[in-house]
Design a protein around this motif. Structure first.
Motif, PDB file in Angstrom:
ATOM      1  N   ARG A 119     -21.087   3.955   1.103  1.00  0.00           N
ATOM      2  CA  ARG A 119     -19.627   4.290   1.496  1.00  0.00           C
ATOM      3  C   ARG A 119     -19.294   3.897   2.504  1.00  0.00           C
ATOM      4  O   ARG A 119     -18.499   3.413   2.819  1.00  0.00           O
ATOM      5  N   GLU A 120     -21.079   3.235   3.451  1.00  0.00           N
ATOM      6  CA  GLU A 120     -19.873   2.950   4.757  1.00  0.00           C
ATOM      7  C   GLU A 120     -19.153   1.642   4.704  1.00  0.00           C
ATOM      8  O   GLU A 120     -18.639   0.965   4.821  1.00  0.00           O
ATOM      9  N   ILE A 121     -20.414   1.081   3.908  1.00  0.00           N
ATOM     10  CA  ILE A 121     -19.568  -0.572   3.727  1.00  0.00           C
ATOM     11  C   ILE A 121     -18.125  -0.613   2.798  1.00  0.00           C
ATOM     12  O   ILE A 121     -17.896  -0.933   3.791  1.00  0.00           O
ATOM     13  N   TRP A 122     -18.319   0.075   1.976  1.00  0.00           N
ATOM     14  CA  TRP A 122     -16.269   0.425   1.695  1.00  0.00           C
ATOM     15  C   TRP A 122     -15.563   0.674   2.930  1.00  0.00           C
ATOM     16  O   TRP A 122     -14.547   0.215   2.620  1.00  0.00           O
TER      17      TRP A 122
ATOM     18  N   LEU B 170     -15.847   0.125   5.970  1.00  0.00           N
ATOM     19  CA  LEU B 170     -15.836  -1.291   7.151  1.00  0.00           C
ATOM     20  C   LEU B 170     -14.828  -2.267   5.971  1.00  0.00           C
ATOM     21  O   LEU B 170     -13.834  -2.334   7.101  1.00  0.00           O
ATOM     22  N   LEU B 171     -15.122  -2.467   4.878  1.00  0.00           N
ATOM     23  CA  LEU B 171     -13.843  -3.478   3.866  1.00  0.00           C
ATOM     24  C   LEU B 171     -12.609  -2.990   4.185  1.00  0.00           C
ATOM     25  O   LEU B 171     -11.890  -3.807   4.147  1.00  0.00           O
ATOM     26  N   LEU B 172     -12.428  -2.021   4.288  1.00  0.00           N
ATOM     27  CA  LEU B 172     -11.287  -1.083   3.544  1.00  0.00           C
ATOM     28  C   LEU B 172     -10.683  -1.109   4.658  1.00  0.00           C
ATOM     29  O   LEU B 172      -8.917  -2.021   4.905  1.00  0.00           O
TER      30      LEU B 172
ATOM     31  N   LEU C  42     -11.047  -2.951   7.462  1.00  0.00           N
ATOM     32  CA  LEU C  42     -11.156  -4.844   7.702  1.00  0.00           C
ATOM     33  C   LEU C  42      -9.913  -5.338   7.091  1.00  0.00           C
ATOM     34  O   LEU C  42      -8.402  -5.810   7.924  1.00  0.00           O
ATOM     35  N   SER C  43      -9.667  -4.664   5.502  1.00  0.00           N
ATOM     36  CA  SER C  43      -9.070  -5.305   5.023  1.00  0.00           C
ATOM     37  C   SER C  43      -7.434  -4.858   5.446  1.00  0.00           C
ATOM     38  O   SER C  43      -6.217  -5.877   5.285  1.00  0.00           O
TER      39      SER C  43
ATOM     40  N   SER D 239     -10.118  -8.938   0.381  1.00  0.00           N
ATOM     41  CA  SER D 239      -9.069  -8.204   0.630  1.00  0.00           C
ATOM     42  C   SER D 239      -7.536  -8.583   0.304  1.00  0.00           C
ATOM     43  O   SER D 239      -6.859  -7.690   0.416  1.00  0.00           O
TER      44      SER D 239
ATOM     45  N   MET E 272      -9.112  -6.181  -3.273  1.00  0.00           N
ATOM     46  CA  MET E 272      -8.654  -4.565  -2.581  1.00  0.00           C
ATOM     47  C   MET E 272      -7.413  -4.081  -2.733  1.00  0.00           C
ATOM     48  O   MET E 272      -7.345  -3.202  -2.914  1.00  0.00           O
TER      49      MET E 272
ATOM     50  N   PRO F 160     -16.337   3.760  -3.118  1.00  0.00           N
ATOM     51  CA  PRO F 160     -16.854   2.378  -3.187  1.00  0.00           C
ATOM     52  C   PRO F 160     -16.868   2.393  -4.871  1.00  0.00           C
ATOM     53  O   PRO F 160     -17.004   2.662  -5.588  1.00  0.00           O
TER      54      PRO F 160
ATOM     55  N   LEU G  70     -20.657  -1.974  -5.571  1.00  0.00           N
ATOM     56  CA  LEU G  70     -22.044  -1.558  -4.249  1.00  0.00           C
ATOM     57  C   LEU G  70     -23.223  -0.814  -4.548  1.00  0.00           C
ATOM     58  O   LEU G  70     -23.748  -1.040  -4.287  1.00  0.00           O
TER      59      LEU G  70
END
Lengths: 145, 145
Positions: free
Chosen positions: A12-15, A17-19, A21-22, B22, B26, B119, B123
DNA sequence: CTCCGATACTTGAGGCCCTCAACGTCCTGA
DNA sequence: TCAGGACGTTGAGGGCCTCAAGTATCGGAG
């Protein structure tokens, strides 16, 4: 599913971050780059899909942009007005129109790709072996979707 | 798949992965989620920014969405038509209008955040220790921008 | 206190894009 | 041959964007 009681899998944390970011940082960076070149989002995407020397049908471009064919008409019209793409006829099927980049179109496409592929400074500061690690993890995490 | 990864730092590859991720996968996922809830991109962004019980000025929302204040008028109008936000007056400065989520707005916001934070399956398939590794690498690579 | 430059929000014109429905043209298979 | 697809286009309706202009309101210099 899995035991995530105590450690709460970091997925969830990775997701998150990616969200973030994106949808924020990369998006702004991307939009800044393309508006700098006088392109809109779909126009830039079209320029990416249209490879020099590889004419494709409007329908294929619509598939590449994941949008309705009726949008393509206008997008290609505007790219055509700027002399970046040209409409042709497909041999063998008079329904389809082929799209081909002009010289100018190919040049702008190259400038676009050059600018987009330039990574942000943060990535370069990571040690190379960790870069490799990150690359491999990303690949494995996202490949099977 | 080319073997130039030895000489060229993998930063470009990472950036390529993130860019494709991205701006395509996503993005589609995100748009699918929000249109499912009847929201446009800016509307969803606004709903994320507007925390329940924390009224903010239109100007602040404009800053949060990185857009011109004149856009906010319409976006908030439409959210208001759906009963998701309410305009109020700020005490002390009659120029500013405050925005506050309604009950419905807060509920929809929660549904939105729930759905977005889910997520993708890929992942979760990664071993947990590698998830942690990936999380930490991402943080270090992208934090200082 | 008055005046004048900022600030907050709105409005309007001009564009681009999106969805959906409805065409005209052109294949193609029964 | 001919009905049903497929290809590209158009048009209505709507949302967002930028930029310029307009209306209140604030707040500090004189």
């Amino acid at each position: 599913m899995t035991a995530k009681a105590e450690t709460e899998a970091p997925a969830r944390e990775i997701w998150g971050l990616l969200l973030e970011l994106s949808m924020s940082r990369m998006r702004r960076r991307f939009l800044h780059t393309i508006t700098d070149l006088g392109l809109s989002f779909p126009q830039a995407h079209a320029l990416k899909v249209l490879r020099p020397g590889h004419p494709i049908a409007m329908r294929e471009l619509a598939d590449g942009l994941h949008c309705d064919p009726s949008n393509i008409t206008g997008i290609v019209d505007r790219l055509g007005d700027r002399g970046l793409v040209e409409r042709g006829s497909a041999p063998g099927d008079r329904r389809v129109k082929t799209l081909m980049l002009t010289e100018e179109g190919a040049a702008l496409r190259m400038r676009l790709l050059d600018r987009l592929s330039e990574p942000p400074p943060g990535l370069g500061k990571l040690p190379v072996d960790e870069q490799r690690q990150l690359r491999d993890l990303l690949r494995r995490a996202l490949l099977d979707d």
